[in-house]
Design a protein around this motif. Structure first.
Motif, PDB file in Angstrom:
ATOM      1  N   GLU A   1       0.840  -1.192   0.000  1.00  0.00           N
ATOM      2  CA  GLU A   1       0.000   0.000   0.000  1.00  0.00           C
ATOM      3  C   GLU A   1       0.876   1.243   0.000  1.00  0.00           C
ATOM      4  O   GLU A   1       1.684   1.446   0.913  1.00  0.00           O
TER       5      GLU A   1
ATOM      6  N   TYR B   1       2.442  11.592  -4.859  1.00  0.00           N
ATOM      7  CA  TYR B   1       2.091  10.198  -5.128  1.00  0.00           C
ATOM      8  C   TYR B   1       2.839   9.673  -6.353  1.00  0.00           C
ATOM      9  O   TYR B   1       3.341   8.543  -6.348  1.00  0.00           O
TER      10      TYR B   1
ATOM     11  N   ILE C   1      -0.554  -1.541 -10.484  1.00  0.00           N
ATOM     12  CA  ILE C   1      -1.542  -0.869  -9.638  1.00  0.00           C
ATOM     13  C   ILE C   1      -2.832  -1.683  -9.637  1.00  0.00           C
ATOM     14  O   ILE C   1      -3.426  -1.935 -10.685  1.00  0.00           O
TER      15      ILE C   1
ATOM     16  N   TYR D   1      -5.482  -0.861  -7.296  1.00  0.00           N
ATOM     17  CA  TYR D   1      -6.597   0.038  -6.985  1.00  0.00           C
ATOM     18  C   TYR D   1      -6.038   1.363  -6.500  1.00  0.00           C
ATOM     19  O   TYR D   1      -5.132   1.398  -5.671  1.00  0.00           O
ATOM     20  N   GLU D   2      -6.568   2.457  -7.043  1.00  0.00           N
ATOM     21  CA  GLU D   2      -6.198   3.801  -6.614  1.00  0.00           C
ATOM     22  C   GLU D   2      -7.400   4.467  -5.964  1.00  0.00           C
ATOM     23  O   GLU D   2      -8.538   4.260  -6.388  1.00  0.00           O
ATOM     24  N   LYS D   3      -7.120   5.285  -4.950  1.00  0.00           N
ATOM     25  CA  LYS D   3      -8.214   5.979  -4.277  1.00  0.00           C
ATOM     26  C   LYS D   3      -7.740   7.353  -3.827  1.00  0.00           C
ATOM     27  O   LYS D   3      -6.549   7.588  -3.607  1.00  0.00           O
TER      28      LYS D   3
ATOM     29  N   LYS E   1      -3.941  11.074  -2.253  1.00  0.00           N
ATOM     30  CA  LYS E   1      -3.958   9.914  -3.131  1.00  0.00           C
ATOM     31  C   LYS E   1      -3.187   8.759  -2.504  1.00  0.00           C
ATOM     32  O   LYS E   1      -2.146   8.954  -1.874  1.00  0.00           O
TER      33      LYS E   1
ATOM     34  N   SER F   1      -2.774   4.096  -3.038  1.00  0.00           N
ATOM     35  CA  SER F   1      -3.093   2.968  -3.918  1.00  0.00           C
ATOM     36  C   SER F   1      -2.559   1.676  -3.331  1.00  0.00           C
ATOM     37  O   SER F   1      -1.672   1.674  -2.470  1.00  0.00           O
ATOM     38  N   TYR F   2      -3.132   0.584  -3.813  1.00  0.00           N
ATOM     39  CA  TYR F   2      -2.609  -0.754  -3.559  1.00  0.00           C
ATOM     40  C   TYR F   2      -1.913  -1.226  -4.830  1.00  0.00           C
ATOM     41  O   TYR F   2      -2.485  -1.145  -5.923  1.00  0.00           O
TER      42      TYR F   2
ATOM     43  N   GLU G   1     -12.175  -2.049  -5.121  1.00  0.00           N
ATOM     44  CA  GLU G   1     -11.757  -1.814  -3.739  1.00  0.00           C
ATOM     45  C   GLU G   1     -12.132  -3.002  -2.865  1.00  0.00           C
ATOM     46  O   GLU G   1     -11.343  -3.445  -2.022  1.00  0.00           O
TER      47      GLU G   1
END
Length: 646
Positions: free
Chosen positions: A131, A148, A168, A170-172, A215, A217-218, A413
């Motif tokens: 993460e 980021y 990547i 998942y980005e959030k 920002k 991400s995983y 997610e």
């Protein structure tokens, strides 16, 4: 400071000063979600802390309300300290924050980050879910878009130094976005449980624009294998209405609603005629180091296994098992002998929970294998029927016999959160897919890509290899296939093979080794492999035999009698002396007879527990602690081997 008597006397100004702010920009998360998120994180941390590997921080976020069904009978206070041993992971790593390492890519910081990633990859047997945007203690880094991008570039640089790729998942963006739903805080302490029912209001745009967003991400960091023997492998047993979905996943072609996708998976003509799987099949799905599925079609034809494995860094081996009751014995053998890491239970949304679905779920629970559920045919199922199927499934999973937490996966997610917490046996992910329209298949593939590698195998122990099938190949000779349970086997090694009809073992030489139809110099613990053997006839080998290290002391012997602690799940009458049933234990599948039990009346009924002495008709190799299942008609029982008698 206000006194209690001032509040009792009705000092409204004092009460007003203690009231929480109720502005439109204030958010309050549902108490149910908060408590369940804490429970989920506690489950994950405790599971990792109890392992023998160095502990790493759980890279999970608080799950969404739509992804989780609440459970009432779970108490976090009964668990051990989830942070026990947390500092052990930092040994050999400089005491510097991850954010500083990300944003200041000096040689020292790159080296420190490289050490961390190498340790994580080693723990994950070649991959790790990382993460970006959160410190190791869970503190948010609050990275802007530019920061980021710098952090992601730094991670990619450090990963490249250890021969790994970054993808990547998942980005959030942390913080509120324009028009985000906001639940106002409760004004009264007694109403805080009613926050769930309060309709969310929309925050004014002017209040949201000024709030910064951060920002994170995983990312999946996976090592690029240098050769086929370093290929990551997961075995997934698929039970239920499985053939169509496997055809869609492994062949890359959607179904036409009439069985087009499943035809390529059948091995016998009667399977094509009836549409039912009757044998144990095997299909593979590959992902490369960048987490991209390997194409399954090559020049208008199905790509061969060697071509898929040559491009893949991780391969999922799907064990296609029969779903019909007539072939239940074959299904049980596939579940016990092929040593699956996970079970994928298929449920037709229009058919609902049928009897065999409960059988397959109970079998998975008895063997202690994590289960994920896939509900198919959602394109043709009426909404009310689908809702009824989901209610039945949720009720069964949350029952006292299962005690699992259903998690409905509806977004990427949810995929990352669920896969990161799937180390716990309490979680059961549920997917809803359509093989005709392709709905939900991307979530399922992403989940399979993130699934962690099993850590239950030990390469340092003496060699143990379970034989699940035998072949006679022209110009090659006798070939056996199975799973390496412990140790490392090299081509040219001499191993014990047995037991034979007298319980004895003989020495054989491994002439060649293949994995996924590719020649390899060695096979390690946890891998499926086929061995070509020298100077031995196929007729002298049977399923259930094992191959052991030649240095085994004392020399191995097969056993005929053993004791086991069993639980009778169902029997119409009673089980007594000389009762016979089909017993499954690992790759062993043969009839066993009851010789004695520790019951005064020497009788067992449904629900009884006892220590029973069994006798095989032929010698077999068993280990103390191995799980077993016995069946005879509708009679079912489970247990563990407690003692080897003779």
């Amino acid at each position: 400071m206000l006194k209690k008597d001032e509040l009792k006397n009705g000092n409204r100004s004092a009460e007003a000063s203690l009231q929480p702010s109720t502005t439109a920009s204030t958010t309050t998360q549902s108490p149910t979600v908060d408590s369940l998120g804490d429970k989920l994180n506690a489950i994950n941390l405790t599971s990792v802390a109890s392992s023998s590997l160095p502990l790493k921080r759980a890279t999970t976020a608080a799950p969404t309300a739509s992804a989780i069904a609440p459970i009432d009978d779970f108490d976090v206070n009964d668990m051990d300290d989830p942070l026990a041993g947390f500092e052990a992971q930092r040994s050999g790593i400089k005491d510097i924050s991850l954010k500083e390492q990300f944003l200041s890519p000096t040689d020292d910081n790159i080296e420190s980050l490289q050490t961390l990633l190498a340790a994580r990859i080693r723990e994950g047997s070649g991959e790790t879910l990382f993460e970006i945007g959160v410190e190791e203690d869970g503190t948010p880094m609050k990275l802007s878009d530019a920061e980021y991008d710098t952090a992601l570039a730094t991670v990619k640089t450090a990963a490249a130094t250890v021969g790994a790729e970054v993808a990547i998942m998942y980005e959030k963006n942390a913080g509120l976005s324009t028009g985000a739903p906001v639940v106002p805080e409760s004004k009264d302490k007694e109403d805080k449980d009613a926050n769930i029912a309060v309709e969310p209001s929309i925050a004014p745009i002017a209040d949201v624009i000024d709030q910064p967003t951060y920002k994170s991400s995983y990312v999946m960091i996976r090592k690029t294998p240098k050769s086929v023997e370093e290929l990551l492998e997961l075995r997934v047993a698929v039970v239920g209405n499985v053939s169509t979905l496997l055809g869609v996943l492994t062949k890359g072609v959607l179904d036409d609603g009439r069985g087009k996708a499943r035809v390529n998976l059948f091995r016998h003509k009667h399977e094509i005629d009836s549409g039912r799987t009757s044998s144990v099949g095997m299909e593979i799905l590959g992902f490369d180091a960048k987490s991209v599925p390997v194409p399954t079609m090559s020049h208008g034809r199905n790509a061969p296994w060697d071509e898929i494995c040559g491009k893949a860094a991780k391969v999922l081996s799907f064990i296609d098992l029969a779903g019909h009751e007539r072939y239940l014995k074959t299904t049980v053998f596939g579940m016990t002998g092929c040593a699956p890491d996970f079970v994928m239970l298929m449920i037709g949304s229009n058919a609902g929970i049928v009897g065999m679905t409960k059988e397959h779920l109970g079998l998975s629970l008895a063997l202690g294998v994590p289960v994920l559920v896939v509900i198919t045919k959602i394109d043709m199922c009426p909404p009310n029927v689908l809702e009824n199927t989901i209610k039945q499934l949720t009720k069964i999973l949350k029952s006292a016999g299962c005690r699992k937490i259903p998690m409905f996966v509806k977004s990427h997610e949810d995929v990352v959160v669920t896969a990161g917490n799937f180390v716990s046996d309490r979680i059961c992910p549920i997917f809803q897919v359509s093989n005709v329209t392709g709905e939900g298949l991307d979530l399922l593939k992403n989940f399979l890509n993130i699934l962690p590698i099993s850590q239950k195998y030990n390469r340092d122990d003496p060699v143990e290899y379970q034989i699940t099938d035998t072949f006679s190949v022209p110009f090659v000779g006798t070939v056996v296939s199975g799973v390496v349970m412990n140790g490392i086997v090299h081509a040219g090694d001499q191993l014990y093979l047995g037991p034979d009809g007298n319980g004895a073992f003989q020495m054989v030489t491994v002439k060649s080794i293949q994995r996924k139809r590719l020649n390899v110099p060695l096979a390690c613990a946890g891998q499926s492999a086929s061995f070509g053997l020298k100077k031995i006839r196929r007729s002298t080998i049977r399923k259930g035999m094992v191959m052991l290290d030649k240095e085994t002391i004392p020399p191995p012997r097969g056993c005929r009698e053993f004791e086991a602690e069993i639980l009778v799940l169902y029997h119409s009458t009673t089980i007594g002396h000389k009762y016979q049933a089909m017993l499954h234990c690992g790759a062993v599948r043969q009839t066993a007879r009851v010789l004695a039990m520790d019951k005064p009346d020497q009788i067992l009924r449904t629900g009884d527990r006892a220590t029973v002495r069994f006798q095989f008709l032929q010698p077999a190799y068993l280990k103390v602690g191995a799980r077993l299942i016995f069946r005879e008609g509708r009679t079912k029982g489970i247990g563990k081997v407690s003692k080897i008698v003779a």
